[in-house]
Write a protein that holds these residues in place. Sequence first.
Motif, PDB file in Angstrom:
ATOM      1  N   ARG A  65      59.177 -53.828 162.933  1.00 23.25           N
ATOM      2  CA  ARG A  65      58.942 -54.343 164.184  1.00 23.25           C
ATOM      3  C   ARG A  65      59.466 -55.719 164.389  1.00 23.25           C
ATOM      4  NH1 ARG A  65      52.621 -53.593 163.161  1.00 23.25           N
ATOM      5  NH2 ARG A  65      52.667 -54.676 165.239  1.00 23.25           N
ATOM      6  N   THR A  66      60.078 -56.214 163.251  1.00 24.83           N
ATOM      7  CA  THR A  66      60.881 -57.455 163.513  1.00 24.83           C
ATOM      8  C   THR A  66      62.047 -57.442 162.774  1.00 24.83           C
ATOM      9  OG1 THR A  66      60.072 -58.687 161.713  1.00 24.83           O
ATOM     10  CG2 THR A  66      58.983 -59.185 164.060  1.00 24.83           C
ATOM     11  N   GLY A  67      63.168 -58.117 163.175  1.00 28.21           N
ATOM     12  CA  GLY A  67      64.330 -57.964 162.144  1.00 28.21           C
ATOM     13  C   GLY A  67      64.824 -58.998 161.270  1.00 28.21           C
ATOM     14  N   MET A  68      63.951 -60.032 161.240  1.00 27.03           N
ATOM     15  CA  MET A  68      64.162 -61.113 160.271  1.00 27.03           C
ATOM     16  C   MET A  68      62.714 -61.631 160.003  1.00 27.03           C
ATOM     17  SD  MET A  68      66.343 -64.559 161.231  1.00 27.03           S
ATOM     18  CE  MET A  68      67.687 -63.831 161.441  1.00 27.03           C
ATOM     19  N   MET A  69      62.732 -62.332 158.680  1.00 30.01           N
ATOM     20  CA  MET A  69      61.342 -62.912 158.284  1.00 30.01           C
ATOM     21  C   MET A  69      61.880 -64.044 157.454  1.00 30.01           C
ATOM     22  SD  MET A  69      57.812 -62.243 157.674  1.00 30.01           S
ATOM     23  CE  MET A  69      56.897 -63.100 156.817  1.00 30.01           C
ATOM     24  N   PHE A  70      60.877 -65.253 157.727  1.00 32.26           N
ATOM     25  CA  PHE A  70      60.911 -66.556 156.874  1.00 32.26           C
ATOM     26  C   PHE A  70      59.912 -66.154 155.944  1.00 32.26           C
ATOM     27  CE2 PHE A  70      62.574 -68.129 160.920  1.00 32.26           C
ATOM     28  CZ  PHE A  70      63.745 -68.418 160.616  1.00 32.26           C
ATOM     29  N   ALA A  71      60.274 -66.309 154.623  1.00 27.49           N
ATOM     30  CA  ALA A  71      59.343 -66.294 153.524  1.00 27.49           C
ATOM     31  C   ALA A  71      60.125 -66.800 152.218  1.00 27.49           C
ATOM     32  CB  ALA A  71      58.915 -64.661 153.559  1.00 27.49           C
ATOM     33  N   GLY A  72      59.025 -67.130 151.231  1.00 23.79           N
ATOM     34  CA  GLY A  72      59.864 -67.474 149.810  1.00 23.79           C
ATOM     35  C   GLY A  72      60.401 -66.242 149.119  1.00 23.79           C
ATOM     36  N   GLU A  73      61.192 -66.479 148.478  1.00 25.61           N
ATOM     37  CA  GLU A  73      61.939 -65.499 147.720  1.00 25.61           C
ATOM     38  C   GLU A  73      61.227 -64.803 146.734  1.00 25.61           C
ATOM     39  OE1 GLU A  73      62.195 -66.027 144.338  1.00 25.61           O
ATOM     40  OE2 GLU A  73      61.687 -68.006 144.064  1.00 25.61           O
ATOM     41  N   TRP A  74      60.066 -65.457 146.584  1.00 23.99           N
ATOM     42  CA  TRP A  74      58.915 -64.591 145.670  1.00 23.99           C
ATOM     43  C   TRP A  74      58.535 -63.503 146.219  1.00 23.99           C
ATOM     44  CZ3 TRP A  74      58.868 -69.707 147.218  1.00 23.99           C
ATOM     45  CH2 TRP A  74      57.969 -70.018 148.005  1.00 23.99           C
ATOM     46  N   ASP A  75      58.835 -63.141 147.486  1.00 26.71           N
ATOM     47  CA  ASP A  75      58.192 -62.208 148.230  1.00 26.71           C
ATOM     48  C   ASP A  75      59.212 -60.744 148.143  1.00 26.71           C
ATOM     49  OD1 ASP A  75      55.682 -62.955 149.229  1.00 26.71           O
ATOM     50  OD2 ASP A  75      56.660 -64.071 150.764  1.00 26.71           O
ATOM     51  N   LEU A  76      60.462 -61.078 147.409  1.00 24.29           N
ATOM     52  CA  LEU A  76      61.538 -59.985 147.459  1.00 24.29           C
ATOM     53  C   LEU A  76      60.782 -58.698 147.061  1.00 24.29           C
ATOM     54  CD1 LEU A  76      64.174 -58.879 147.588  1.00 24.29           C
ATOM     55  CD2 LEU A  76      64.760 -60.036 145.298  1.00 24.29           C
ATOM     56  N   PRO A  77      60.178 -58.684 145.820  1.00 27.08           N
ATOM     57  CA  PRO A  77      59.623 -57.597 145.426  1.00 27.08           C
ATOM     58  C   PRO A  77      58.838 -56.813 146.458  1.00 27.08           C
ATOM     59  CG  PRO A  77      59.214 -58.958 143.550  1.00 27.08           C
ATOM     60  CD  PRO A  77      59.835 -59.798 144.921  1.00 27.08           C
ATOM     61  N   MET A  78      57.946 -57.459 147.170  1.00 25.88           N
ATOM     62  CA  MET A  78      57.163 -56.724 148.212  1.00 25.88           C
ATOM     63  C   MET A  78      58.107 -56.094 149.350  1.00 25.88           C
ATOM     64  SD  MET A  78      53.981 -58.423 150.537  1.00 25.88           S
ATOM     65  CE  MET A  78      55.338 -59.623 151.167  1.00 25.88           C
ATOM     66  N   PHE A  79      58.854 -56.966 149.612  1.00 25.56           N
ATOM     67  CA  PHE A  79      59.755 -56.349 150.847  1.00 25.56           C
ATOM     68  C   PHE A  79      60.780 -55.507 150.239  1.00 25.56           C
ATOM     69  CE2 PHE A  79      59.413 -61.029 152.746  1.00 25.56           C
ATOM     70  CZ  PHE A  79      58.403 -60.634 153.321  1.00 25.56           C
ATOM     71  N   ARG A  80      61.151 -55.482 149.204  1.00 22.72           N
ATOM     72  CA  ARG A  80      61.962 -54.316 148.812  1.00 22.72           C
ATOM     73  C   ARG A  80      61.426 -53.005 148.433  1.00 22.72           C
ATOM     74  NH1 ARG A  80      66.553 -56.298 144.832  1.00 22.72           N
ATOM     75  NH2 ARG A  80      64.560 -56.794 143.461  1.00 22.72           N
ATOM     76  N   GLY A  81      59.926 -53.165 148.325  1.00 25.06           N
ATOM     77  CA  GLY A  81      59.054 -51.897 148.177  1.00 25.06           C
ATOM     78  C   GLY A  81      59.055 -51.098 149.328  1.00 25.06           C
ATOM     79  N   ALA A  82      59.194 -51.793 150.595  1.00 28.45           N
ATOM     80  CA  ALA A  82      58.979 -51.116 151.969  1.00 28.45           C
ATOM     81  C   ALA A  82      60.564 -51.005 152.661  1.00 28.45           C
ATOM     82  CB  ALA A  82      58.361 -52.117 152.812  1.00 28.45           C
ATOM     83  N   LEU A  83      61.312 -51.803 152.207  1.00 30.59           N
ATOM     84  CA  LEU A  83      62.745 -51.876 152.669  1.00 30.59           C
ATOM     85  C   LEU A  83      63.594 -51.721 151.407  1.00 30.59           C
ATOM     86  CD1 LEU A  83      62.313 -54.353 155.693  1.00 30.59           C
ATOM     87  CD2 LEU A  83      62.199 -51.842 155.886  1.00 30.59           C
ATOM     88  N   PRO A  84      64.024 -50.803 150.873  1.00 32.17           N
ATOM     89  CA  PRO A  84      64.787 -51.032 149.678  1.00 32.17           C
ATOM     90  C   PRO A  84      66.082 -51.458 149.909  1.00 32.17           C
ATOM     91  CG  PRO A  84      63.949 -48.670 150.108  1.00 32.17           C
ATOM     92  CD  PRO A  84      63.541 -49.313 151.247  1.00 32.17           C
ATOM     93  N   ASP A  85      66.619 -51.589 151.220  1.00 33.21           N
ATOM     94  CA  ASP A  85      68.039 -52.465 151.361  1.00 33.21           C
ATOM     95  C   ASP A  85      68.002 -53.639 152.022  1.00 33.21           C
ATOM     96  OD1 ASP A  85      67.146 -51.357 153.942  1.00 33.21           O
ATOM     97  OD2 ASP A  85      69.116 -50.667 154.578  1.00 33.21           O
ATOM     98  N   VAL A  86      66.677 -53.848 151.885  1.00 33.39           N
ATOM     99  CA  VAL A  86      66.304 -55.618 152.645  1.00 33.39           C
ATOM    100  C   VAL A  86      67.641 -56.426 152.224  1.00 33.39           C
ATOM    101  CG1 VAL A  86      65.005 -56.365 150.640  1.00 33.39           C
ATOM    102  CG2 VAL A  86      64.523 -57.188 152.979  1.00 33.39           C
ATOM    103  N   GLY A  87      67.826 -57.379 152.963  1.00 36.68           N
ATOM    104  CA  GLY A  87      68.767 -58.457 152.735  1.00 36.68           C
ATOM    105  C   GLY A  87      68.297 -59.697 152.948  1.00 36.68           C
ATOM    106  N   ALA A  88      68.796 -60.723 152.391  1.00 37.23           N
ATOM    107  CA  ALA A  88      68.497 -61.967 152.236  1.00 37.23           C
ATOM    108  C   ALA A  88      69.399 -63.159 152.198  1.00 37.23           C
ATOM    109  CB  ALA A  88      67.438 -62.319 151.240  1.00 37.23           C
ATOM    110  N   THR A  89      69.123 -64.106 152.854  1.00 32.19           N
ATOM    111  CA  THR A  89      70.192 -65.494 152.896  1.00 32.19           C
ATOM    112  C   THR A  89      69.581 -66.559 152.835  1.00 32.19           C
ATOM    113  OG1 THR A  89      70.205 -65.717 155.133  1.00 32.19           O
ATOM    114  CG2 THR A  89      71.888 -64.205 154.241  1.00 32.19           C
ATOM    115  N   GLN A  90      70.316 -67.705 152.574  1.00 37.23           N
ATOM    116  CA  GLN A  90      69.632 -69.006 152.677  1.00 37.23           C
ATOM    117  C   GLN A  90      69.423 -69.097 154.173  1.00 37.23           C
ATOM    118  OE1 GLN A  90      73.588 -70.534 151.729  1.00 37.23           O
ATOM    119  NE2 GLN A  90      73.453 -71.968 153.370  1.00 37.23           N
ATOM    120  N   PHE A  91      68.403 -70.382 154.193  1.00 39.20           N
ATOM    121  CA  PHE A  91      67.972 -70.654 155.715  1.00 39.20           C
ATOM    122  C   PHE A  91      69.092 -71.028 156.592  1.00 39.20           C
ATOM    123  CE2 PHE A  91      65.283 -72.456 158.748  1.00 39.20           C
ATOM    124  CZ  PHE A  91      64.085 -71.706 158.603  1.00 39.20           C
ATOM    125  N   PRO A  92      69.085 -70.593 157.821  1.00 39.43           N
ATOM    126  CA  PRO A  92      69.867 -70.695 158.630  1.00 39.43           C
ATOM    127  C   PRO A  92      70.086 -72.364 159.148  1.00 39.43           C
ATOM    128  CG  PRO A  92      68.514 -68.958 159.530  1.00 39.43           C
ATOM    129  CD  PRO A  92      68.107 -69.557 158.355  1.00 39.43           C
TER     130      PRO A  92
END
Length: 432
Positions: free
Chosen positions: A272-299
């Motif tokens: 329901r959103t296309g982007m999310m600001f969070a700590g990289e430590w949330d990667l396992p949680m996000f990847r569990g819901a979105l296997p192809d989740v992407g991530a970059t440094q802060f804009p």
Amino acid sequence: MLRAALVGAGGVALGGALAGCAAPGAATAGKTPVRIWDLFSGGDGALMQEMVGSVASANPGIAVESTTLEWGPPYYTKLAMASSGGRPPEAAVMHLSRLAGYAPGGLLEPFDLDVLAQLGVREEHFAPAVWQKAQYDGQLYALPLDTHPYITFHNPTIIKDAGLARADGKLDLDAVAGADAFLEAGRAMAEVTGETGVGWGYQRDPAGCWRMFWGLYSQNGGDYELTPGRPAALDEEAAAEVFEFLQAMVDGTVAARNQDGNAAAARFMSQRTGMMFAGEWDLPMFRGALPDVGATQFPAIFDTPANYADSHAFVLPRQVTPDPAGREATYRVLAGLLKESLTWASAGHVPAYQPIVEDPAYQELTPQRDYAPAAEIAVFDPDAWFTGGGSDFQTRMADAMTDTLAGTAPPRTAVTRMLSVMDRFLAQPNPA
């Protein structure tokens, strides 16, 4: 009085909170003991125990005892009291953002760079920003294990439909560079989702509020002066511009109003959103819901690329009667843990030891390799005894921002309140 308060806080908060992976006994007889305190629980704790096990196997003459304590103020209280009382472990984990509260008081000992070099650990193996933060008075007081930045996660499908993806499907950072372009990108993602474009949960999340502000403030060229006994100084114009941007972002379209971290994460994971600001430590949680989740440094919202970050680092608590054999074994264990940090990277952390980042095995990790450059532009908490991860300072800063982020007070109100809180901290003595 301060000592009594610290003893009381440590004694109450730490009761029953110790969990060791090894205990003294016949198996450790004749070995050099190296005790390490850390604050890792859950998945991070399991990874650290795996790394400790590998290092222990490679050093049969060393008995490594890893003990996990409760994260937050209790941990740092316990560490301070153990160091001042002369009964600390040989090594401990500390956030680099807390170093300024411990090294000046003589609670820690500096590392010997020559000994580290003999073990293959040198300054050139670390990002300059991380190495510099580990210094105090010209000496290395912390050995960084990782950099854990506040980054930008994204949904590849949504950013593609919103016209924000590169040819390889990853987020085009140029398309979200600058305040106006970022807000426009948020509206484009909102059109795709039918709700909002960006996820940011700032209510009831003091650390998230502070990370967002301090990263953007650094991008905007903001400086500071926090000298005990003197009024705090910020670039008030730069700080106000940051809050102007955040008010524009939290408009109900680019990002939801009055949202907490759990709600923001739920929106992102339910697409329901296309982007999310969070700590990289949330990667396992996000990847569990979105296997192809992407991530970059802060804009780069403002002129200077910068990415808020902290770092887990090893420190040497002050020993009243240091044992040369124990110190040599400690160096060997800590160097070994750095070289095992590919395991640590699996949870999302960026290894501070750059040979690991440059390893082909790390470069196969996605999206970790895509946001690893955040370590090169990392900005840490201001140097003061009261700042840093898990501190009351971050909570008080978030309180000062509340009305402004809610849109019920102008940007200058948040700046004035933050300075007032900083002044109160600067008027207090360092209890450590």
